[in-house]
Design an enzyme around this catalytic site. Structure first.
Site, PDB file in Angstrom:
ATOM      1  N   THR A 279      -1.349   2.667 -11.598  1.00 16.93           N
ATOM      2  CA  THR A 279      -2.663   3.265 -11.327  1.00 16.93           C
ATOM      3  C   THR A 279      -2.595   4.623 -10.637  1.00 16.93           C
ATOM      4  O   THR A 279      -3.594   5.340 -10.602  1.00 16.93           O
ATOM      5  CB  THR A 279      -3.487   2.327 -10.418  1.00 16.93           C
ATOM      6  OG1 THR A 279      -2.738   2.097  -9.226  1.00 16.93           O
ATOM      7  CG2 THR A 279      -3.824   1.020 -11.101  1.00 16.93           C
TER       8      THR A 279
ATOM      9  N   HIS B 105      -1.049  -3.228  -3.266  1.00 16.08           N
ATOM     10  CA  HIS B 105      -0.301  -2.826  -4.466  1.00 16.08           C
ATOM     11  C   HIS B 105      -0.126  -3.960  -5.454  1.00 16.08           C
ATOM     12  O   HIS B 105       0.278  -3.733  -6.587  1.00 16.08           O
ATOM     13  CB  HIS B 105       1.094  -2.316  -4.061  1.00 16.08           C
ATOM     14  CG  HIS B 105       1.036  -1.317  -2.948  1.00 16.08           C
ATOM     15  ND1 HIS B 105       1.294  -1.640  -1.639  1.00 16.08           N
ATOM     16  CD2 HIS B 105       0.714  -0.016  -2.956  1.00 16.08           C
ATOM     17  CE1 HIS B 105       1.138  -0.570  -0.879  1.00 16.08           C
ATOM     18  NE2 HIS B 105       0.778   0.427  -1.643  1.00 16.08           N
TER      19      HIS B 105
ATOM     20  N   ASN C 180       0.380   8.210  -4.791  1.00 17.16           N
ATOM     21  CA  ASN C 180      -0.713   9.128  -5.141  1.00 17.16           C
ATOM     22  C   ASN C 180      -0.660  10.401  -4.291  1.00 17.16           C
ATOM     23  O   ASN C 180      -1.031  11.478  -4.755  1.00 17.16           O
ATOM     24  CB  ASN C 180      -2.074   8.419  -5.090  1.00 17.16           C
ATOM     25  CG  ASN C 180      -2.601   8.258  -3.705  1.00 17.16           C
ATOM     26  OD1 ASN C 180      -3.225   9.156  -3.167  1.00 17.16           O
ATOM     27  ND2 ASN C 180      -2.324   7.118  -3.082  1.00 17.16           N
TER      28      ASN C 180
ATOM     29  N   SER D 272      -4.485   6.676   0.824  1.00 17.00           N
ATOM     30  CA  SER D 272      -4.252   5.768   1.952  1.00 17.00           C
ATOM     31  C   SER D 272      -4.264   6.493   3.302  1.00 17.00           C
ATOM     32  O   SER D 272      -3.922   5.894   4.320  1.00 17.00           O
ATOM     33  CB  SER D 272      -2.924   5.023   1.749  1.00 17.00           C
ATOM     34  OG  SER D 272      -1.924   5.893   1.276  1.00 17.00           O
TER      35      SER D 272
ATOM     36  N   CYS E 139      -9.639   5.439  -0.600  1.00 11.85           N
ATOM     37  CA  CYS E 139     -10.323   4.974  -1.814  1.00 11.85           C
ATOM     38  C   CYS E 139     -10.895   3.588  -1.515  1.00 11.85           C
ATOM     39  O   CYS E 139     -10.619   3.002  -0.461  1.00 11.85           O
ATOM     40  CB  CYS E 139      -9.310   4.881  -2.945  1.00 11.85           C
ATOM     41  SG  CYS E 139      -7.986   3.716  -2.562  1.00 11.85           S
TER      42      CYS E 139
ATOM     43  N   GLU F 200       3.794  -1.631  -6.761  1.00  5.35           N
ATOM     44  CA  GLU F 200       2.813  -1.947  -7.813  1.00  5.35           C
ATOM     45  C   GLU F 200       3.536  -2.293  -9.123  1.00  5.35           C
ATOM     46  O   GLU F 200       3.117  -3.196  -9.861  1.00  5.35           O
ATOM     47  CB  GLU F 200       1.861  -0.761  -8.022  1.00  5.35           C
ATOM     48  CG  GLU F 200       0.792  -1.086  -9.059  1.00  5.35           C
ATOM     49  CD  GLU F 200      -0.112   0.092  -9.373  1.00  5.35           C
ATOM     50  OE1 GLU F 200      -0.372   0.910  -8.479  1.00  5.35           O
ATOM     51  OE2 GLU F 200      -0.562   0.188 -10.538  1.00  5.35           O
TER      52      GLU F 200
HETATM   53  S1  SF4 Z   1      -5.415   4.289  -5.326  1.00  7.73           S
HETATM   54 FE1  SF4 Z   1      -4.700   2.190  -5.572  1.00  7.73          FE
HETATM   55  S2  SF4 Z   1      -5.893   1.041  -4.052  1.00  7.73           S
HETATM   56 FE2  SF4 Z   1      -6.963   2.990  -4.393  1.00  7.73          FE
HETATM   57  S3  SF4 Z   1      -8.502   2.534  -5.991  1.00  7.73           S
HETATM   58 FE3  SF4 Z   1      -6.639   3.355  -6.971  1.00  7.73          FE
HETATM   59  S4  SF4 Z   1      -5.513   1.499  -7.553  1.00  7.73           S
HETATM   60 FE4  SF4 Z   1      -6.993   0.893  -6.007  1.00  7.73          FE
END
Ligand code: SF4
Length: 335
Positions: free
Chosen positions: A192, A101, A252, A294, A39, A153
């Site tokens: 997030t 984070h 994520n 990531s 991302c 985070e």
């Molecule tokens: S996954 Fe985490 S690092 Fe990537 S855009 Fe979303 S908040 Fe930002």
């Protein structure tokens, strides 16, 4: 050179023991989710470490894994990054980068006290949640924060507000057990990288129990998390198995495996091709592949290549609208 030329020979020697020739490999449709992988926040954080190494020379210290991916971290280590858990492991004369984070306010404060050179690689979408938290506290609200205990985070966001002014909520069951100072003066925020569906259930429970609770102005679950989950939902019904590339501590990526399972596609989180459990994979007709925010694309290609060694692969990329999000780099590294 001898060792180099020796490799193909060893491989050829192994061929007679393989069950099939290349022509006889079983067919396999490989569906690759899109979007997947890096991302904008991860891309920016990695660039920050690379630019810091160029600007300051090695070693550059990084507090915590810059992003949750071992492959990325190992590559940066080779370039001269040194990963540490806390600031007291950073020498006074070396620069330090804070991870994507986010960090509690006490961390930059300590760096300033020690006159350390530091660069903050916190994703701007995490920083946005931090600023929202500050505003809500200034308005006198108590914050209910939906997230996972112990995630960096969450620790970073709790560290933006005074102790006791924010309460962690992980599940719908937590909502029923909540004790709050003033039910008419609450707000909620979220991590997030949560499951979009699970979070909707927790939010609904909060709104039912505390009708006056203030919602965030916009969705806190970031675009990358939402898009990658939607991409898995789009392909999972067609997949007999789903391989999710990501580290076990990547929130994520874990959510992507959960989403696939809920859509009826048994899923495994793997760091790279070497972790594929071939017994579990079995003899599927269709395998889905995705990668957490990531995980680099290189690892997706590695997994496809590993599948090609055992199956006659037909590869299909899912259609999607390309993501165009790009975050600015810190001025001190690009000026
Ligand atoms: S996954 Fe985490 S690092 Fe990537 S855009 Fe979303 S908040 Fe930002």
């Amino acid at each position: 050179m001898a060792a180099f030329y020796g490799k193909p020979l060893l491989w050829l020697q192994a061929m007679p023991y393989m069950a099939c020739t290349v022509d006889e490999l079983p067919p396999l449709r490989v569906l690759i989710a899109a979007p997947r992988g890096f991302c904008a926040g991860v891309d920016r954080a990695i660039q920050i470490v690379e630019l810091a190494l160029e600007r300051f020379g090695a070693p550059v210290y990084v507090r915590h894994e810059i992003v949750h991916n071992r492959f990325v971290v190992d590559r940066l280590k080779q370039l001269g990054a040194v990963f540490v858990d806390e600031l007291d492991e950073v020498p006074d004369d070396r620069p330090v980068v804070f991870s994507a984070h986010g960090v509690p306010k006490s961390v930059p404060a300590e760096a300033q006290d020690r006159k350390l050179t530091y660069v903050d690689a916190t994703c701007p979408l995490v920083s946005k949640v931090h600023r929202q938290a500050e505003r809500l506290i200034a308005d006198g609200r108590h914050i209910l924060f939906i997230g996972h205990a112990g995630h960096p985070e969450v620790i970073g966001t709790f560290g933006q507000v005074p102790p006791g002014s924010m309460t962690l909520v992980e599940t719908v069951a937590d909502v029923a057990a909540l004790e709050v100072p003033d039910p008419d003066n609450l707000a909620f925020l979220t991590q997030t990288t949560l499951s979009v569906d699970d979070t909707a259930l927790v939010v609904a429970a909060l709104q039912q129990r505390f009708p006056a609770i203030r919602m965030p102005r916009s969705e806190d679950i970031c675009y990358a998390t939402s898009n990658r989950q939607a991409a898995v939902k789009a392909i999972a019904p067609d997949c007999d198995r789903m391989l999710v590339i990501g580290s076990p501590n990547s929130s994520n990526s874990l959510r992507l495996a959960e989403v696939a399972e809920r859509m009826g596609s048994p899923a495994r989180l793997i760091e790279r091709a070497a972790n594929i459990d071939w017994d579990w994979l079995g003899s599927p007709k269709t395998v889905g592949i995705t990668a957490g925010a990531s995980a680099p694309e290189l690892l997706v290609r590695e997994v496809v290549d590993a599948l090609r060694a055992r199956f006659a692969v037909t590869e299909e990329q899912a259609d999607h609208n390309p993501e165009r999000m790009v975050f600015k780099l810190p001025r001190e590294l690009v000026a």
